[in-house]
Design a protein around this motif. Structure first.
Motif, mmCIF file in Angstrom:
data_model
loop_
_atom_site.group_PDB
_atom_site.id
_atom_site.type_symbol
_atom_site.label_atom_id
_atom_site.label_comp_id
_atom_site.label_asym_id
_atom_site.label_seq_id
_atom_site.Cartn_x
_atom_site.Cartn_y
_atom_site.Cartn_z
ATOM 1 N N MET A 156 0.812 -1.194 0.000
ATOM 2 C CA MET A 156 0.000 0.000 0.000
ATOM 3 C C MET A 156 0.860 1.264 0.000
ATOM 4 O O MET A 156 0.421 2.323 -0.383
ATOM 5 N N GLU A 157 2.121 1.142 0.456
ATOM 6 C CA GLU A 157 2.978 2.311 0.508
ATOM 7 C C GLU A 157 3.249 2.866 -0.882
ATOM 8 O O GLU A 157 3.529 4.047 -1.032
ATOM 9 N N THR A 158 3.209 2.015 -1.894
ATOM 10 C CA THR A 158 3.496 2.466 -3.244
ATOM 11 C C THR A 158 2.227 2.716 -4.048
ATOM 12 O O THR A 158 2.294 2.979 -5.229
ATOM 13 N N SER A 159 1.068 2.641 -3.413
ATOM 14 C CA SER A 159 -0.185 2.866 -4.122
ATOM 15 C C SER A 159 -0.294 4.319 -4.575
ATOM 16 O O SER A 159 0.099 5.251 -3.863
ATOM 17 N N LEU A 160 -0.843 4.498 -5.782
ATOM 18 C CA LEU A 160 -1.162 5.840 -6.240
ATOM 19 C C LEU A 160 -2.393 6.336 -5.503
ATOM 20 O O LEU A 160 -3.412 5.639 -5.421
ATOM 21 N N ARG A 161 -2.317 7.545 -4.979
ATOM 22 C CA ARG A 161 -3.465 8.157 -4.310
ATOM 23 C C ARG A 161 -4.325 8.835 -5.383
ATOM 24 O O ARG A 161 -3.842 9.717 -6.102
ATOM 25 N N ILE A 162 -5.570 8.419 -5.492
ATOM 26 C CA ILE A 162 -6.453 8.886 -6.552
ATOM 27 C C ILE A 162 -7.496 9.849 -5.998
ATOM 28 O O ILE A 162 -8.184 9.543 -5.020
ATOM 29 N N ALA A 163 -7.624 11.001 -6.640
ATOM 30 C CA ALA A 163 -8.694 11.951 -6.333
ATOM 31 C C ALA A 163 -9.690 11.957 -7.477
ATOM 32 O O ALA A 163 -9.310 11.857 -8.648
ATOM 33 N N ILE A 164 -10.965 12.068 -7.155
ATOM 34 C CA ILE A 164 -12.021 12.127 -8.162
ATOM 35 C C ILE A 164 -12.675 13.498 -8.092
ATOM 36 O O ILE A 164 -13.170 13.910 -7.041
ATOM 37 N N ALA A 165 -12.685 14.218 -9.210
ATOM 38 C CA ALA A 165 -13.347 15.513 -9.290
ATOM 39 C C ALA A 165 -14.640 15.344 -10.076
ATOM 40 O O ALA A 165 -14.620 15.188 -11.296
ATOM 41 N N GLY A 166 -15.755 15.342 -9.376
ATOM 42 C CA GLY A 166 -17.052 15.134 -10.002
ATOM 43 C C GLY A 166 -17.613 13.782 -9.637
ATOM 44 O O GLY A 166 -16.933 12.762 -9.793
ATOM 45 N N LEU A 167 -18.849 13.770 -9.134
ATOM 46 C CA LEU A 167 -19.422 12.517 -8.656
ATOM 47 C C LEU A 167 -20.742 12.219 -9.367
ATOM 48 O O LEU A 167 -21.748 11.899 -8.740
ATOM 49 N N GLY A 168 -20.706 12.324 -10.701
ATOM 50 C CA GLY A 168 -21.853 11.930 -11.501
ATOM 51 C C GLY A 168 -21.816 10.445 -11.785
ATOM 52 O O GLY A 168 -21.261 9.655 -10.999
ATOM 53 N N ALA A 169 -22.385 10.045 -12.923
ATOM 54 C CA ALA A 169 -22.481 8.624 -13.267
ATOM 55 C C ALA A 169 -21.104 7.962 -13.309
ATOM 56 O O ALA A 169 -20.919 6.848 -12.805
ATOM 57 N N VAL A 170 -20.111 8.644 -13.885
ATOM 58 C CA VAL A 170 -18.774 8.064 -14.013
ATOM 59 C C VAL A 170 -18.014 8.156 -12.694
ATOM 60 O O VAL A 170 -17.407 7.188 -12.235
ATOM 61 N N GLY A 171 -18.038 9.328 -12.060
ATOM 62 C CA GLY A 171 -17.283 9.515 -10.836
ATOM 63 C C GLY A 171 -17.698 8.575 -9.719
ATOM 64 O O GLY A 171 -16.846 8.016 -9.016
ATOM 65 N N GLU A 198 -5.355 18.673 -4.730
ATOM 66 C CA GLU A 198 -3.979 18.352 -5.150
ATOM 67 C C GLU A 198 -3.077 17.859 -4.027
ATOM 68 O O GLU A 198 -2.358 16.862 -4.202
ATOM 69 N N PRO A 199 -3.079 18.468 -2.838
ATOM 70 C CA PRO A 199 -2.182 17.959 -1.791
ATOM 71 C C PRO A 199 -2.536 16.552 -1.312
ATOM 72 O O PRO A 199 -1.688 15.884 -0.707
ATOM 73 N N LEU A 200 -3.746 16.096 -1.613
ATOM 74 C CA LEU A 200 -4.218 14.822 -1.088
ATOM 75 C C LEU A 200 -3.971 13.640 -2.020
ATOM 76 O O LEU A 200 -4.178 12.491 -1.625
ATOM 77 N N ALA A 201 -3.542 13.899 -3.269
ATOM 78 C CA ALA A 201 -3.514 12.809 -4.254
ATOM 79 C C ALA A 201 -2.358 12.953 -5.226
ATOM 80 O O ALA A 201 -1.766 14.023 -5.387
ATOM 81 N N ASP A 202 -2.051 11.835 -5.893
ATOM 82 C CA ASP A 202 -1.026 11.803 -6.939
ATOM 83 C C ASP A 202 -1.625 11.949 -8.328
ATOM 84 O O ASP A 202 -0.958 12.396 -9.263
ATOM 85 N N VAL A 203 -2.889 11.527 -8.466
ATOM 86 C CA VAL A 203 -3.582 11.536 -9.755
ATOM 87 C C VAL A 203 -4.989 12.065 -9.525
ATOM 88 O O VAL A 203 -5.649 11.690 -8.552
ATOM 89 N N VAL A 204 -5.452 12.925 -10.416
ATOM 90 C CA VAL A 204 -6.837 13.381 -10.354
ATOM 91 C C VAL A 204 -7.602 12.832 -11.549
ATOM 92 O O VAL A 204 -7.107 12.834 -12.685
ATOM 93 N N MET A 205 -8.800 12.320 -11.291
ATOM 94 C CA MET A 205 -9.688 11.838 -12.334
ATOM 95 C C MET A 205 -10.739 12.916 -12.579
ATOM 96 O O MET A 205 -11.589 13.174 -11.721
ATOM 97 N N GLU A 206 -10.671 13.573 -13.718
ATOM 98 C CA GLU A 206 -11.607 14.657 -14.019
ATOM 99 C C GLU A 206 -12.890 14.069 -14.588
ATOM 100 O O GLU A 206 -12.911 13.567 -15.702
ATOM 101 N N CYS A 207 -13.962 14.126 -13.817
ATOM 102 C CA CYS A 207 -15.262 13.589 -14.212
ATOM 103 C C CYS A 207 -16.333 14.669 -14.066
ATOM 104 O O CYS A 207 -17.470 14.388 -13.665
ATOM 105 N N ALA A 208 -15.975 15.898 -14.352
ATOM 106 C CA ALA A 208 -16.812 17.053 -14.046
ATOM 107 C C ALA A 208 -17.225 17.780 -15.328
ATOM 108 O O ALA A 208 -16.773 17.425 -16.423
ATOM 109 N N PRO A 209 -18.083 18.802 -15.226
ATOM 110 C CA PRO A 209 -18.398 19.625 -16.395
ATOM 111 C C PRO A 209 -17.131 20.189 -17.036
ATOM 112 O O PRO A 209 -16.177 20.556 -16.342
ATOM 113 N N ALA A 210 -17.140 20.279 -18.359
ATOM 114 C CA ALA A 210 -15.942 20.659 -19.106
ATOM 115 C C ALA A 210 -15.382 22.009 -18.687
ATOM 116 O O ALA A 210 -14.164 22.219 -18.707
ATOM 117 N N ALA A 211 -16.240 22.931 -18.288
ATOM 118 C CA ALA A 211 -15.782 24.276 -17.936
ATOM 119 C C ALA A 211 -14.847 24.271 -16.731
ATOM 120 O O ALA A 211 -14.056 25.201 -16.536
#
Length: 269
Positions: free
Chosen positions: A1-16, A63-76
Motif C-alpha cells: 500500500m505504501e506504493t499505491s497511487l493516491r487517486i482523487a475524483i473531481a465530479g461525482l456523476g455517473a462516471v465519478g 492536489e495535496p491529497l492525491a497523486d492523480v486526479v480523475m476529471e469527471c466534471a463539467p468541461a468548464a
C-alpha cells in the motif's frame, strides 16, 4: 500500500461514482484518497456506503491529497481541476477531452513541470489502431455518431441553430463538420470525437456527422480510417448510463485505465 497511487475524483456523476465504488472495492496499485463535487453534502451521502470513507473537499483542496486526479466534471471546470496537479508534476486523467481544444497551455504546463494528461478511450473503440496508423500516414478519418434524442437535447449547437429534435419521428442529421466544431457545439456529447482526433490526424481534419434518432436506445459510433498501413472501419453501440449523454462503458474504460497504470502486464498500445 505504501506504493499505491493516491487517486482523487473531481465530479461525482455517473462516471465519478462508479469509479469511487471500484476503487473502494479494490484496484491494485491505487487507493481512493479524496473526492470533490459541487454539492459536498450530497456527495458525502452518495459515498456513505464505501468501506473506507474519504474526505469530500473543494476542488482547490484536492492536489495535496492525491497523486492523480480523475476529471469527471463539467468541461468548464477542467483547468481549475487539472492545473494544480500538472504544476506539481502529477497526472490528470481527463474525460472532458473536448475541453482540451483551445487550452493548449495545459499541455505546455504538463511538459514544463513533468506532469501528464491522460485521455482514456472512453466510449470509443480502436484508438490503438489509430495511434499505430498515425505513426505512418493517415489520409482520412470519418466518424458518424447516432444517438437517442434524449442524449442530445440541450446541446448548445441545437439552440444556436434553432434545431428542435424533441418531436422528430425519423433520423435527423443535425451536424456535419470537424471534430473541433463538434466539441464546441456538443461539449457534453462528443469527447469521443476529440479523443479520436488527438489519436489520429487532429481535430481540424477529423470529419464528423451527428444524427438524432428517435428509434435508438444506444449511442452508436462508426469510425472509418484510411491510412498507408491499413484501412479499417469500426462500430460500437453503447448502452447509456443513468446520464443519457454518457455510455456505461465510459466508467469501465476509466477503471481499466487505472488498472493499467499499476499492472505487471499491459495489453494494448
Amino acid at each position: 500500500m505504501e506504493t499505491s497511487l493516491r487517486i482523487a475524483i473531481a465530479g461525482l456523476g455517473a462516471v465519478g461514482l462508479k469509479l469511487a465504488q471500484a476503487l473502494d472495492a479494490g484496484i491494485p496499485g491505487c487507493t481512493l484518497a479524496a473526492v470533490s463535487a459541487r454539492d459536498t453534502a450530497a456527495a458525502a451521502q452518495r459515498l456513505a456506503g464505501l468501506r473506507r470513507p474519504v474526505p469530500v473537499v473543494g476542488i482547490d483542496a484536492l492536489e495535496p491529497l492525491a497523486d492523480v486526479v480523475m476529471e469527471c466534471a463539467p468541461a468548464a471546470l477542467l483547468p481549475q481541476i487539472v492545473e494544480p496537479f500538472l504544476r506539481a508534476g502529477k497526472a490528470a486523467v481527463v474525460l472532458s477531452a473536448g475541453a482540451l481544444l483551445g487550452r493548449e497551455h495545459l499541455v505546455e504546463l504538463a511538459r514544463a513541470h513533468g506532469g501528464r494528461i491522460i485521455v482514456p478511450t472512453g466510449a470509443l473503440l480502436g484508438l490503438d489502431a489509430v495511434l499505430a496508423a498515425a505513426e505512418g500516414e493517415i489520409r482520412s478519418v470519418r466518424m458518424v455518431t447516432r444517438k437517442p434524442v434524449r442524449g442530445l437535447v440541450g446541446a448548445p449547437y441545437l439552440a444556436e441553430n434553432n434545431i428542435a429534435i424533441e418531436d422528430i419521428r425519423e433520423p435527423l442529421r443535425i451536424f456535419q463538420g470537424t471534430a473541433r466544431q463538434a466539441a464546441a457545439g456538443f461539449p457534453a456529447n462528443l469527447n469521443v470525437a476529440v479523443a479520436l482526433s488527438l489519436a489520429g490526424i487532429g481535430p481540424d481534419r477529423t470529419q464528423l456527422e451527428i444524427w438524432a434518432d428517435p428509434a435508438l436506445e444506444r449511442n452508436t459510433h462508426r469510425i472509418e480510417v484510411d491510412a498507408d498501413s491499413a484501412s479499417f472501419s469500426m462500430t460500437i453501440e453503447n448502452i447509456p448510463s443513468e446520464n443519457p449523454k454518457t455510455g456505461r462503458i465510459t466508467a469501465l474504460s476509466v477503471i481499466a485505465c487505472l488498472r493499467k497504470m499499476g499492472a505487471p502486464l499491459r495489453v494494448g498500445t
